[in-house]
Design an enzyme around this catalytic site. Sequence first.
Site, mmCIF file in Angstrom:
data_model
loop_
_atom_site.group_PDB
_atom_site.id
_atom_site.type_symbol
_atom_site.label_atom_id
_atom_site.label_comp_id
_atom_site.label_asym_id
_atom_site.label_seq_id
_atom_site.Cartn_x
_atom_site.Cartn_y
_atom_site.Cartn_z
ATOM 1 N N GLU A 182 -9.327 7.795 25.938
ATOM 2 C CA GLU A 182 -9.557 8.848 24.953
ATOM 3 C C GLU A 182 -10.974 9.388 25.028
ATOM 4 O O GLU A 182 -11.216 10.550 24.705
ATOM 5 C CB GLU A 182 -9.281 8.305 23.546
ATOM 6 C CG GLU A 182 -9.213 9.382 22.451
ATOM 7 C CD GLU A 182 -10.556 9.732 21.827
ATOM 8 O OE1 GLU A 182 -10.637 10.741 21.111
ATOM 9 O OE2 GLU A 182 -11.552 8.994 22.060
ATOM 10 N N ASP A 238 -10.005 2.323 24.159
ATOM 11 C CA ASP A 238 -11.202 2.405 24.996
ATOM 12 C C ASP A 238 -12.428 2.725 24.151
ATOM 13 O O ASP A 238 -12.320 3.177 23.003
ATOM 14 C CB ASP A 238 -11.028 3.442 26.104
ATOM 15 C CG ASP A 238 -10.810 4.856 25.582
ATOM 16 O OD1 ASP A 238 -10.081 5.012 24.568
ATOM 17 O OD2 ASP A 238 -11.345 5.816 26.164
ATOM 18 N N GLU A 246 -8.573 6.982 13.580
ATOM 19 C CA GLU A 246 -9.961 7.290 13.896
ATOM 20 C C GLU A 246 -10.840 6.996 12.682
ATOM 21 O O GLU A 246 -10.373 7.042 11.537
ATOM 22 C CB GLU A 246 -10.108 8.766 14.282
ATOM 23 C CG GLU A 246 -9.582 9.121 15.655
ATOM 24 C CD GLU A 246 -10.595 8.828 16.766
ATOM 25 O OE1 GLU A 246 -11.699 8.327 16.452
ATOM 26 O OE2 GLU A 246 -10.280 9.097 17.931
ATOM 27 N N HIS A 278 -20.324 6.019 18.694
ATOM 28 C CA HIS A 278 -21.075 6.186 19.939
ATOM 29 C C HIS A 278 -22.558 5.815 19.809
ATOM 30 O O HIS A 278 -23.276 5.880 20.801
ATOM 31 C CB HIS A 278 -20.961 7.617 20.488
ATOM 32 C CG HIS A 278 -19.557 8.027 20.794
ATOM 33 N ND1 HIS A 278 -19.272 9.194 21.461
ATOM 34 C CD2 HIS A 278 -18.364 7.446 20.555
ATOM 35 C CE1 HIS A 278 -17.952 9.315 21.599
ATOM 36 N NE2 HIS A 278 -17.385 8.260 21.053
ATOM 37 N N ASP A 312 -15.602 3.030 16.469
ATOM 38 C CA ASP A 312 -14.794 3.948 17.276
ATOM 39 C C ASP A 312 -14.079 3.206 18.391
ATOM 40 O O ASP A 312 -14.574 3.121 19.504
ATOM 41 C CB ASP A 312 -15.690 5.041 17.843
ATOM 42 C CG ASP A 312 -14.913 6.219 18.409
ATOM 43 O OD1 ASP A 312 -13.686 6.263 18.228
ATOM 44 O OD2 ASP A 312 -15.532 7.090 19.034
#
Length: 367
Positions: free
Chosen positions: A136, A75, A165, A343, A106
Amino acid sequence: MTTTTPLDLTADLTTLTAAICDIRSVSGGERALADAVEAALRGHAHLEVLRDGDAVVARTHLGRASRVVVAGHIDTVPVTEEPANLPTRLEGSGDDAVLWGRGTVDMKGGVAVQLALAAALTEPGRDVTWVFYDHEEVEASLNGLGRIAREHPDWLAADFAVLCEPTDAGLEGGCNGTLRAEVRVAGVAAHSARAWTGVNAIHGAAPVLARLAAYEPASVEVDGLVYREGLNAVLIGGGVATNVVPDRCVVTVNYRFAPSRSVAEAEAHVRELFDGFEVVVTDAAAGARPGLDDPAAAEFAAAVLGVTGGAPAPKYGWTDVARFSELGVPAVNFGPGDPLLAHKDDERLPVRQLRLCHDALRAWLTA
């Protein structure tokens, strides 16, 4: 009804990453990507493929002496439309090429590395469990890896785990814990024309903000790595109308704490800072110590850093290595992408890091 183009796990890593990113999968909307991942993996006879909700697990059963988990979430945070960060776009060529778009960092670059290796490694030196999970980027209670740990713990049984990650293709040990709390300020409602008959709760939040502004976060050494803490206001709300003195204001704070603290200790710290106010903890997850002194982790570090160079560093954000730590499985973070771009609207990935992480993981898994 829309259809999703099948994923070609034999494609070059840049093409595969772009294809995965272009299947939108904002948290809660992972179904199309989960379906594509499952369908692609079921085409490989050496893998047992399992599904729980929008989480997909694929694993080998070769009777190796050890088993490792390589995991990543599918996600993303919401896509921006102005400026648009999907579909992806590739700029440059060769080692200088950069793939732009939501999820490149990400963490769909890491997911692409996982998928390519899951398909290609029919005879790894270790049995491997590949995990692709949902939810997540939202509250911990919805996390797909946590759901698997509760409902199918045998799927995560392993001697060691790698979470793909973004780490800038470096090795990051452990992670900070995270706690969210509401600091609630009470007032007395009144007509704004007769404000003296009420008590303004928004004005009453000023000391809360002042304490946050004056707060000096700690840097804490844990097992040789230094973790930077942080405590910030992330939301504020109050008021019901433009002619009413508000009787309630809520400041939501997020505390990122070193893995040497327990959740209880983190909560006590927040309550002490906001003494005199009502504090309600809404979400919390413990961190994970680096664990690089574990033999499996030390072996992984030696193998991977032999390819990528550098030295282990701390993971400042919370990641699901903490869940593996709770299960007694040593785990580290390792994947392509600069975590400082996670993000952000201009999320972008140097494609050379895809190959670097792919080659390092392949060398370790086939050793």
